[in-house]
Design a protein around this motif. Sequence first.
Motif, short mmCIF file in Angstrom:
data_model
loop_
_atom_site.label_atom_id
_atom_site.label_comp_id
_atom_site.label_asym_id
_atom_site.label_seq_id
_atom_site.Cartn_x
_atom_site.Cartn_y
_atom_site.Cartn_z
N ASP A 165 -47.89 32.91 77.93
CA ASP A 165 -49.13 32.44 78.54
C ASP A 165 -48.94 31.94 79.97
O ASP A 165 -49.85 32.06 80.80
CB ASP A 165 -49.75 31.32 77.70
N GLY B 175 -50.69 30.69 73.10
CA GLY B 175 -51.90 29.90 72.80
C GLY B 175 -51.85 28.52 73.41
O GLY B 175 -52.19 27.53 72.75
N ARG C 79 -56.65 28.24 77.05
CA ARG C 79 -57.95 28.03 76.38
C ARG C 79 -58.98 27.43 77.32
O ARG C 79 -60.18 27.62 77.14
CB ARG C 79 -57.76 27.12 75.16
N SER D 51 -56.95 35.69 76.30
CA SER D 51 -56.64 36.45 75.08
C SER D 51 -55.14 36.37 74.84
O SER D 51 -54.34 36.62 75.75
CB SER D 51 -57.08 37.91 75.24
N THR D 52 -54.73 36.03 73.61
CA THR D 52 -53.31 35.73 73.39
C THR D 52 -52.97 35.73 71.91
O THR D 52 -53.83 35.95 71.05
CB THR D 52 -52.99 34.34 74.01
N ARG E 282 -51.48 33.06 69.23
CA ARG E 282 -51.21 31.62 69.08
C ARG E 282 -50.06 31.41 68.09
O ARG E 282 -50.10 31.90 66.96
CB ARG E 282 -52.46 30.90 68.56
N PHE F 274 -55.67 35.74 69.02
CA PHE F 274 -56.90 35.11 69.51
C PHE F 274 -57.53 36.07 70.53
O PHE F 274 -56.95 36.36 71.57
CB PHE F 274 -56.58 33.77 70.16
N GLY G 187 -60.08 35.81 72.63
CA GLY G 187 -60.35 35.27 73.96
C GLY G 187 -61.38 36.08 74.73
O GLY G 187 -62.22 36.78 74.15
#
Length: 341
Positions: free
Chosen positions: A259, A287, A292, A299-300, A302, A336, A338
């Motif tokens: 991230d 994440g 966030r 978008s990732t 977690r 996720f 996102g």
Amino acid sequence: MLKTKQRLQDKKSKITVHEVAAHAGVSESTVSRIMRNEGLVAEATRARVMESVRALGYVPNRIAGSLASMDSKLVGVVVPSLSNIVFPEVLQGINAGLKASNYQSVISISDYDIDREETLVRGILAWQPAAILITGFDHTMATRRMLDQSGVRVVEMMDIDSAPIDVAVGMSHRRAGYAAGQHLIAKGYRRFGYVGHDWRSDRRARLRYDGLCEALAEAGVSITAHAIADGPSSVATGRSQTEQLCRMAQVDVAVYSNDDMAVGGVFHCMGAGISLPDQLAIFGFNGLDIGRELPQPLSTVRSNRFLIGQKAIEAILLAPDRPTTKTNIDTGFEVFSGATA
């Protein structure tokens, strides 16, 4: 418990100063001086002794006499960094797991250097801890030998893609990369770019990349362009490498090693006027809170970092004596969606 621990130590045939001295061809006092870093010793002699120390897996005992047989309440923890938010979150989980116990953690930082890790492990084991929690599976042979022969509980955290010394707590990074690839293929992406950092110091990032490539290959797709930095990950590195990727090829989506790097990619796109995800989609890993809180949530994948630390401590509190069977504890992950891919 103490009798069991003693049996384990006897079974491992704990190496003595006498054996190290005989192996190196020096006196026991010379070995002791070198291990305490006291007195003048020729460099050639020091190198020969340390070679024997590493070859035999010798660990000095800092607790002499009757104290050596006491039940230690120390838990050694070795993590590669505190500047990477991933590891403070793991430490929070460890701290939460220790709260209801009478154990105390001793934390050391390896700076992603396995030789430094070896020195730290030797120092921690010299105090006869109840357990040692260490990051990942990449250790020197001497470190593995020391940990194996110690007889104490050993938890290798973050990763379950290899066989542990004792117990491993974490997630399968290869499966996480594979899941990310499947997710992005299902979204309709076909022209992939990859932005990463030095795999030599981060085996887990390489495993995620391998899993990603496996998922893409099953769909008849491959990565069009790579922008991989020589050093560690950072937001700044992610930004500069994204700029490089955009000069190299036109891709629909860029997958990042983590991230930090992906947030840097978002910043590059904001500065360059690139619309997310219409002109370029961005996908990270971890994440993190910063992802966030972006205007478009990152978008990732977690990971459960707090849970990793908590489960690592629970594993040794539930069974203070090392079992004969090795165990992997899977803390899982979540894709996720996102808003950036």
